[in-house]
Design a protein around this motif. Structure first.
Motif, PDB file in Angstrom:
ATOM      1  N   TRP A   1       4.355  47.307  16.586  1.00  7.86           N
ATOM      2  CA  TRP A   1       3.219  47.947  15.948  1.00  7.86           C
ATOM      3  C   TRP A   1       2.828  49.421  16.768  1.00  7.86           C
TER       4      TRP A   1
ATOM      5  N   THR B   1      -3.214  52.004  18.222  1.00  9.53           N
ATOM      6  CA  THR B   1      -4.523  51.888  17.467  1.00  9.53           C
ATOM      7  C   THR B   1      -4.916  53.112  17.152  1.00  9.53           C
ATOM      8  N   ARG B   2      -5.164  53.342  15.992  1.00 10.45           N
ATOM      9  CA  ARG B   2      -5.673  54.591  15.495  1.00 10.45           C
ATOM     10  C   ARG B   2      -7.437  54.432  14.985  1.00 10.45           C
TER      11      ARG B   2
ATOM     12  N   ASP C   1      -1.878  49.227   6.778  1.00 14.49           N
ATOM     13  CA  ASP C   1      -2.564  49.075   8.047  1.00 14.49           C
ATOM     14  C   ASP C   1      -3.387  47.854   8.099  1.00 14.49           C
TER      15      ASP C   1
ATOM     16  N   SER D   1     -10.769  50.876  13.322  1.00 20.06           N
ATOM     17  CA  SER D   1      -9.725  50.807  14.249  1.00 20.06           C
ATOM     18  C   SER D   1      -8.783  49.961  13.536  1.00 20.06           C
TER      19      SER D   1
ATOM     20  N   VAL E   1      -4.124  49.161  13.071  1.00 19.95           N
ATOM     21  CA  VAL E   1      -2.694  49.127  13.739  1.00 19.95           C
ATOM     22  C   VAL E   1      -1.957  49.074  12.562  1.00 19.95           C
ATOM     23  N   THR E   2      -0.558  49.718  12.874  1.00 17.20           N
ATOM     24  CA  THR E   2       0.340  49.478  11.788  1.00 17.20           C
ATOM     25  C   THR E   2       1.517  48.710  12.097  1.00 17.20           C
TER      26      THR E   2
END
Length: 686
Positions: free
Chosen positions: A529, A532-533, A574, A607, A609-610
């Motif tokens: 992945w 973290t965004r 996401d 927050s 993640v992909t």
């Protein structure tokens, strides 16, 4: 996710304790800790079994040292061209080989020390053959796991020091399990944790990087591999070995103890059979297919022996049919031990199995064959036609007609049954064979130095030989001038065939020690992945413009074009891992929605993640709905504690894994997500 209550076993020894198994177990009152921390036996405890295991460990270390010296000397011998150096190395090799032979003989003597594992009851019974545990070196998981957490999970590894310490303590305790159910639970708990360890820290192209050192159970030869399957197989082997020790220590003078012994030996056979079916190219001989086949047959034979002992206890009458059944049961025990002896004398096993084991098996085969002839003689000589009714007489005749493999021509069994003199002569023939078999058992027993030290075995052999000889002398007459006929072979038969009980992996439920890393469906070693965004959302009158689906973690199933979520950078596919800094990897759908709604009057930070790829063959919920042919992981799905599971068996290393994940992962744009088509997950727009 809430972990199970802490189960801590504190074992203490009083002065003069003779064993380490009937000690009080103390449970802690503080349940605030998560996970399960068990303690094994005190390795320095002065018990007979602990002393034996300590000596085994010391010999294993010495064998390892000598083998390393021999390998170095052999390399030097092949590399050098100096004749003088070659002579010196050859002399050194001869000394090393002599030391190795002495160490292996000492280890064989320890493996043959069966009396330590037997019951302390005063009842006289034939000893059982237990198996010593495989020894292993300590393993430090700290650096490999810390590196993997930093590189793969992109988290601060120091936050997981407690989990790493718990794993190391669990493995350390597993090295010295107590000889009871607590010890079995300890081994099974670690075995189950290895499944999660594989999913967390072993990717498709890289293992954990830890060397697992184990010593062969019978020879002490060391083996080392980095494959987690080797660790798992060795632990399962010790589960089977511990079952043999539990079965050997039961008091078989009562039916309750016999039933416990039967259950233990059947479970030991199941563990060894499971290893045989799921192991390939084992690095140590004790886990090879021929060795495991031998152990399975040995356990089945010991179960059959226990069945015979239970029938002798429950059969109090001296009826004709009852005595014939005992004779057939004894013949069955003799046959299965004869099969075990044939397996032990095969070329590969002959030099591997301890001589005392092969001798014991041969003694038992002869001993129970003698007992079968003794009970046959007792049935014939004590039978009187007038004492039974017509129905009993018919039943006796039917049983007698099925008693022999074949009968000599010239006389029928019905005639023998009706004629007392013919019954006496046939009974005398059986007793003659019984005495001969008893003497053969005593002869084989006398050839083995280790068996000669076992007083209880010698007492059993002498006692049964005396009974057969006394009964033979009672039937012998001075006017018997005819040569005693040869007694026919008895047809072996049993009322209870042994079962091979496979391991119950779900019997000890565990929680993934590293569950704080997140659900295995997304946060596993085989997943990839992005970083973290952090997305800042401000709710509008039309809402946040996103659709959520699923639990643990919650998936962003869609974003409204031109909505708040799309403008903030949120994308379909996401996974939400935190809301306003609060971790929600394990949060349910409703919990995340509640957290979002509670921040409706202000800006909220999400927050995400992909997930880019996932190498597991069977994903979280699609795998739960599909049929899994792998028996081990079918059992693992009952363990609980994690939702991402793989059907790839940890035992089958050296086999290529199929990686066709079609129909499991659904592509969402440039990302991969889980298939929720058949799952009753809530989905709503916010």
């Amino acid at each position: 996710m809430e972990g199970p209550a802490t189960r801590e076993f504190e074992l203490s020894l009083s002065d003069g304790a003779s064993d380490d198994d009937d000690l009080p177990l103390t449970l802690p009152t503080d349940n605030s800790q998560s996970g399960s921390i068990r303690k094994g036996c005190d390795p320095f405890a002065q018990t007979q079994r602990s002393k034996l295991q300590h000596r085994r460990a010391r010999i294993n270390q010495q064998i390892n040292k000598e083998m390393r010296m021999r390998a170095g000397a052999e390399n030097l011998f092949r590399a050098t061209t100096n004749n003088k150096v070659k002579e010196t190395v050859a002399l050194e090799l001869s000394f090393v080989n002599s030391n190795l032979q002495l160490l292996k003989e000492e280890l064989e003597e320890l493996n043959s020390n069966m009396e330590i594992y037997q019951t302390e009851s005063d009842a006289i019974s034939v000893p059982m053959i237990p198996l010593g545990l495989k020894e292993t070196k300590e393993v430090d998981f700290t650096v490999p796991i810390q590196d993997f957490i930093c590189e793969h999970y992109r988290e601060d590894s120091s936050l997981y020091d407690k989990e790493i310490k718990e794993l190391i303590e669990l493995r350390q305790a597993m090295r010295t399990p107590s000889r009871n159910q607590a010890g079995l639970d300890l081994l099974m708990e670690y075995y189950n944790q290895l499944y999660y360890l594989d999913q967390r820290f072993c990717s498709a192209h890289k293992n954990l990087g830890v060397h697992f050192h184990w010593y062969d159970s019978l020879t002490g030869v060391p083996s080392s591999q980095r494959a987690l399957a080797f660790e798992k197989g060795s632990v399962l082997f010790n589960i089977g070995a511990l079952f043999t020790q539990i079965g050997a220590r039961q008091d078989r003078s009562a039916t309750a103890g016999i039933d416990k012994a039967i259950d233990a030996f059947q479970r030991a056979a199941g563990a060894f059979n499971y290893l045989k079916e799921n192991f390939s190219n084992a690095p140590s001989l004790d886990m090879s297919a021929p060795s495991l086949s031998m152990l399975v047959r040995l356990m089945v034979a010991q179960v059959q022996e226990c069945v015979f002992e239970r029938i002798t206890i429950t059969t109090q009458d001296t009826k004709f049919t009852s005595q014939l059944q005992l004779a057939q049961e004894a013949a069955q025990v003799s046959d299965v031990y004869s099969l075990v002896h044939q397996t032990m004398t095969q070329p590969l096993m002959k030099d591997y199995v301890p001589f005392s084991w092969a001798s014991m098996v041969q003694v038992k085969s002869e001993h129970f064959r003698a007992l079968s002839h003794y009970y046959a003689a007792a049935a014939l000589c004590d039978h009187t036609s007038s004492s039974d009714g017509e129905e009993c007489e018919e039943e006796a005749e039917k049983t007698f007609l099925r008693f022999y493999v074949n009968i000599a021509s010239g006389q029928t069994l019905s005639e023998i049954l009706q004629d007392p003199e013919k019954r006496r002569k046939l009974g005398k023939a059986h007793l003659r064979r019984a005495v001969m078999r008893h003497e053969e058992a005593m002869r084989v027993h006398g050839l083995c130095k280790i068996l000669r030290k076992m007083d209880i075995l010698q007492d059993v052999l002498c006692q049964t030989h005396k009974h057969s000889l006394e009964k033979y002398l009672e039937l012998d007459r001075e006017d018997d001038f005819d040569e005693t006929a040869e007694a026919p072979e008895i047809q072996a038969h049993t009322q209870q065939k042994p079962d091979i009980s496979p391991p119950s992996f779900s019997a000890v439920q565990v929680t993934d020690i590293f569950q704080r890393l997140g659900p295995l469906s997304v946060f596993g070693a085989r997943a990839r992945w992005g970083p973290t965004r952090v997305i800042c959302l401000q709710k509008r009158e039309s809402g946040m413009g996103l659709t959520l689906r699923g639990d643990s973690p919650v998936l962003v199933a869609g974003v409204v074009p031109g909505g708040c979520a799309e403008e903030a950078g949120l994308r379909e596919g996401d996974y939400i891992v935190a809301v306003d800094g609060q971790d929600c990897k394990w949060a349910k759908h409703g919990e995340v929605v509640h957290m979002l709604k509670s921040c409706s009057d202000r800006e909220v930070e999400i927050s995400v993640v992909t997930l880019h790829s996932h190498d597991t063959q069977v994903e979280r919920k699609a795998g739960m709905l599909s049929h899994c042919s792998d028996k081990e992981n079918a059992c693992h799905r009952l363990l609980g504690g994690a939702k991402g599971q793989s059907s790839a068996s940890l035992l089958n290393w050296n086999r290529k894994k199929k990686r066709d994940g079609s129909g499991v992962a659904t592509k969402l744009g440039s990302t991969f997500s889980l298939s929720f088509g058949n799952i009753r997950d809530t989905e709503a727009m916010y």
